[in-house]
Scaffold this active site. Structure first.
Site, PDB file in Angstrom:
ATOM      1  N   THR A  20     -72.958 -43.426 -36.676  1.00  0.00           N
ATOM      2  CA  THR A  20     -72.543 -42.028 -36.476  1.00  0.00           C
ATOM      3  C   THR A  20     -73.641 -41.190 -35.835  1.00  0.00           C
ATOM      4  O   THR A  20     -74.766 -41.137 -36.334  1.00  0.00           O
ATOM      5  CB  THR A  20     -72.133 -41.402 -37.830  1.00  0.00           C
ATOM      6  N   VAL A 208     -44.005 -29.166 -46.685  1.00  0.00           N
ATOM      7  CA  VAL A 208     -43.713 -28.558 -45.377  1.00  0.00           C
ATOM      8  C   VAL A 208     -42.622 -29.336 -44.639  1.00  0.00           C
ATOM      9  O   VAL A 208     -41.878 -28.784 -43.829  1.00  0.00           O
ATOM     10  CB  VAL A 208     -45.019 -28.449 -44.545  1.00  0.00           C
ATOM     11  N   GLY A 209     -42.532 -30.616 -44.945  1.00  0.00           N
ATOM     12  CA  GLY A 209     -41.447 -31.404 -44.372  1.00  0.00           C
ATOM     13  C   GLY A 209     -41.784 -32.047 -43.046  1.00  0.00           C
ATOM     14  O   GLY A 209     -42.957 -32.190 -42.682  1.00  0.00           O
ATOM     15  N   ASP A 233     -68.206 -45.127 -45.493  1.00  0.00           N
ATOM     16  CA  ASP A 233     -69.333 -44.906 -46.418  1.00  0.00           C
ATOM     17  C   ASP A 233     -69.304 -45.917 -47.569  1.00  0.00           C
ATOM     18  O   ASP A 233     -69.627 -45.595 -48.709  1.00  0.00           O
ATOM     19  CB  ASP A 233     -69.274 -43.466 -46.965  1.00  0.00           C
ATOM     20  N   GLY A 234     -68.904 -47.139 -47.274  1.00  0.00           N
ATOM     21  CA  GLY A 234     -68.698 -48.151 -48.309  1.00  0.00           C
ATOM     22  C   GLY A 234     -67.277 -48.036 -48.824  1.00  0.00           C
ATOM     23  O   GLY A 234     -66.940 -47.079 -49.532  1.00  0.00           O
ATOM     24  N   GLY A 235     -66.400 -48.970 -48.423  1.00  0.00           N
ATOM     25  CA  GLY A 235     -64.981 -48.885 -48.794  1.00  0.00           C
ATOM     26  C   GLY A 235     -64.793 -48.867 -50.304  1.00  0.00           C
ATOM     27  O   GLY A 235     -65.511 -49.540 -51.042  1.00  0.00           O
TER      28      GLY A 235
HETATM   29  C1  LIG Z   1     -65.851 -42.550 -38.900  1.00  0.00           C
HETATM   30  C2  LIG Z   1     -66.774 -43.607 -39.465  1.00  0.00           C
HETATM   31  C3  LIG Z   1     -68.132 -43.393 -39.459  1.00  0.00           C
HETATM   32  C4  LIG Z   1     -69.000 -44.365 -39.943  1.00  0.00           C
HETATM   33  N1  LIG Z   1     -70.353 -44.127 -39.921  1.00  0.00           N
HETATM   34  C5  LIG Z   1     -71.220 -45.064 -40.327  1.00  0.00           C
HETATM   35  C6  LIG Z   1     -72.645 -44.888 -40.225  1.00  0.00           C
HETATM   36  O1  LIG Z   1     -73.120 -43.854 -39.773  1.00  0.00           O
HETATM   37  N2  LIG Z   1     -73.458 -45.892 -40.630  1.00  0.00           N
HETATM   38  C7  LIG Z   1     -72.973 -47.053 -41.131  1.00  0.00           C
HETATM   39  O2  LIG Z   1     -73.749 -47.921 -41.506  1.00  0.00           O
HETATM   40  N3  LIG Z   1     -71.640 -47.260 -41.232  1.00  0.00           N
HETATM   41  C8  LIG Z   1     -70.764 -46.299 -40.832  1.00  0.00           C
HETATM   42  N4  LIG Z   1     -69.403 -46.532 -40.908  1.00  0.00           N
HETATM   43  C9  LIG Z   1     -68.969 -47.866 -41.363  1.00  0.00           C
HETATM   44  C10 LIG Z   1     -68.412 -47.872 -42.755  1.00  0.00           C
HETATM   45  O3  LIG Z   1     -68.992 -46.960 -43.625  1.00  0.00           O
HETATM   46  C11 LIG Z   1     -68.518 -49.257 -43.403  1.00  0.00           C
HETATM   47  O4  LIG Z   1     -68.550 -50.248 -42.477  1.00  0.00           O
HETATM   48  C12 LIG Z   1     -67.312 -49.458 -44.244  1.00  0.00           C
HETATM   49  O5  LIG Z   1     -67.290 -48.507 -45.276  1.00  0.00           O
HETATM   50  C13 LIG Z   1     -67.292 -50.835 -44.816  1.00  0.00           C
HETATM   51  O6  LIG Z   1     -66.172 -50.860 -45.656  1.00  0.00           O
HETATM   52  P1  LIG Z   1     -65.410 -52.137 -46.110  1.00  0.00           P
HETATM   53  O7  LIG Z   1     -65.802 -52.363 -47.524  1.00  0.00           O
HETATM   54  O8  LIG Z   1     -63.964 -51.921 -45.779  1.00  0.00           O
HETATM   55  O9  LIG Z   1     -66.036 -53.312 -45.268  1.00  0.00           O
HETATM   56  P2  LIG Z   1     -65.397 -54.405 -44.373  1.00  0.00           P
HETATM   57  O10 LIG Z   1     -66.513 -55.344 -44.117  1.00  0.00           O
HETATM   58  O11 LIG Z   1     -64.697 -53.809 -43.218  1.00  0.00           O
HETATM   59  O12 LIG Z   1     -64.394 -55.077 -45.380  1.00  0.00           O
HETATM   60  C14 LIG Z   1     -63.048 -55.376 -45.088  1.00  0.00           C
HETATM   61  C15 LIG Z   1     -62.364 -55.857 -46.340  1.00  0.00           C
HETATM   62  O13 LIG Z   1     -62.986 -57.058 -46.833  1.00  0.00           O
HETATM   63  C16 LIG Z   1     -63.497 -56.864 -48.138  1.00  0.00           C
HETATM   64  N5  LIG Z   1     -64.824 -57.491 -48.239  1.00  0.00           N
HETATM   65  C17 LIG Z   1     -65.874 -57.281 -47.381  1.00  0.00           C
HETATM   66  N6  LIG Z   1     -66.929 -58.021 -47.755  1.00  0.00           N
HETATM   67  C18 LIG Z   1     -66.556 -58.706 -48.862  1.00  0.00           C
HETATM   68  C19 LIG Z   1     -67.224 -59.647 -49.708  1.00  0.00           C
HETATM   69  N7  LIG Z   1     -68.489 -60.020 -49.469  1.00  0.00           N
HETATM   70  N8  LIG Z   1     -66.549 -60.109 -50.777  1.00  0.00           N
HETATM   71  C20 LIG Z   1     -65.256 -59.754 -51.009  1.00  0.00           C
HETATM   72  N9  LIG Z   1     -64.566 -58.875 -50.230  1.00  0.00           N
HETATM   73  C21 LIG Z   1     -65.205 -58.358 -49.172  1.00  0.00           C
HETATM   74  C22 LIG Z   1     -63.575 -55.337 -48.345  1.00  0.00           C
HETATM   75  O14 LIG Z   1     -63.427 -54.960 -49.692  1.00  0.00           O
HETATM   76  C23 LIG Z   1     -62.400 -54.861 -47.514  1.00  0.00           C
HETATM   77  O15 LIG Z   1     -61.220 -54.953 -48.239  1.00  0.00           O
HETATM   78  C24 LIG Z   1     -68.501 -45.568 -40.451  1.00  0.00           C
HETATM   79  C25 LIG Z   1     -67.123 -45.790 -40.452  1.00  0.00           C
HETATM   80  C26 LIG Z   1     -66.255 -44.816 -39.965  1.00  0.00           C
HETATM   81  C27 LIG Z   1     -64.792 -45.092 -39.974  1.00  0.00           C
END
Ligand SMILES: Cc1cc2nc3c(=O)[nH]c(=O)nc-3n(C[C@H](O)[C@H](O)[C@H](O)COP(=O)(O)OP(=O)(O)OC[C@H]3O[C@@H](n4cnc5c(N)ncnc54)[C@H](O)[C@@H]3O)c2cc1C
Length: 263
Positions: A20, A208-209, A233-235
């Site tokens: 970002t 609002v519909g 920010d970490g799912g």
């Molecule tokens: C608008 C926006 C801005 C962002 N800005 C930044 C930033 O500035 N800096 C930054 O670093 N990131 C940034 N990100 C990235 C984001 O924060 C992370 O990549 C995201 O939160 C990872 O989430 P996830 O757990 O869905 O991971 P993903 O790796 O995408 O995981 C996908 C799926 O697999 C599962 N999973 C993943 N790994 C494992 C595992 N080891 N074991 C079991 N299950 C697993 C997860 O739970 C999820 O269901 C941004 C994203 C967006 C959309």
């Protein structure tokens, strides 16, 4: 992204997506990167995750393109490639392995802030829908807000917003009071408020519909922004609940620390 030590320098190679604002507003690169990387691909994060400070004008940094998020349009989401980027060895913060603690602490305060962002988005959705419901009659005898089904919906939305507001306030206060060591409430604020935020935006849309479904409609835009909160920010499904799981299962976990801890 890997940083290899060569003499008095780190040599960094790798790709970063979702950096970002990492491109700067002009797209030419930011002034300073805090690059999270591994110093040894054969070791785990506890021994090799590091944060290395890299000036934005260092040769080898290329902004390769931009991702197009559906919402959050006020920030830039570039893809950046690091090719043999060289910086002095002293640019590492602490030592290899310290990156874990730093990333964790950093993502605790962003978690509390996301709680606050969610409250802002929910408030905007609530106020838009309430204003609409007080003005609109839809050709009936009364403003839409007078119907009990709508009034009860507003009451539920407002309770959720206030619960999130106080959780976020408390999470920020605990983070400050404990110098960032107390993270349970912050992570809870991120998970809970982000999921409630999606619900509340949808509640406002239901009131609002169908007009609210148009992509240029303010509620659709708020909904699109809100969908990001649980995912980034970490799912919530993985990273954030895993953090809470680790806090709760720790042998020295005290359920009251989150509420009452002081520095
Ligand atoms: C608008 C926006 C801005 C962002 N800005 C930044 C930033 O500035 N800096 C930054 O670093 N990131 C940034 N990100 C990235 C984001 O924060 C992370 O990549 C995201 O939160 C990872 O989430 P996830 O757990 O869905 O991971 P993903 O790796 O995408 O995981 C996908 C799926 O697999 C599962 N999973 C993943 N790994 C494992 C595992 N080891 N074991 C079991 N299950 C697993 C997860 O739970 C999820 O269901 C941004 C994203 C967006 C959309």
């Amino acid at each position: 992204t890997i940083a290899r030590r060569e003499g008095d320098e780190w040599v960094i190679n790798g790709h970063k997506h979702y950096t970002t604002n990492g491109s700067g507003w002009e797209g030419t690169g930011c002034h300073l990167f805090a690059v999270v990387c591994r110093t040894d691909p054969t070791k785990g994060a506890q021994d090799s995750l590091a944060i290395i400070m890299v000036p934005g004008n260092t040769p080898g940094i290329n902004v390769e393109g931009f991702l197009e998020p559906a919402g959050h349009r006020a920030s830039i989401t570039p893809r950046i490639k690091f090719s043999n980027v060289r910086v002095p060895a002293a640019n590492i913060l602490g030592k290899p392995g310290d990156g874990v603690r730093m990333v964790q602490q950093n993502f605790a305060w962003t978690a509390a802030l996301i709680g606050a962002s969610c409250v802002g988005v929910m408030r905007a959705a609530f106020e838009y829908a309430l204003d609409w419901a007080k003005r609109e009659t839809k050709s009936g005898p009364h403003p839409i807000v007078d119907y009990s089904v709508i009034g009860y919906e507003f009451a539920d939305m407002k309770m959720k917003i206030e619960a999130c507001r106080y959780l976020s306030w408390k999470a920020c206060q605990q983070f400050d009071l404990t110098g960032g060591s107390e993270q349970e409430l912050a992570v809870m604020a991120k998970v809970y408020c982000s999921e409630v935020c999606v619900d509340v935006c949808y509640d406002a849309m239901k009131i609002v519909g169908v007009d609210s479904y148009m992509s240029s409609h303010p509620l659709m835009q708020l909904m699109t922004d809100s969908l990001c909160f649980p995912l980034y920010d970490g799912g919530n499904l993985g990273a954030r609940r895993r953090q809470l799981h680790n806090i709760i299962k720790a042998a020295d976990y005290d359920p009251l620390t989150a509420a009452y801890a002081q520095a």
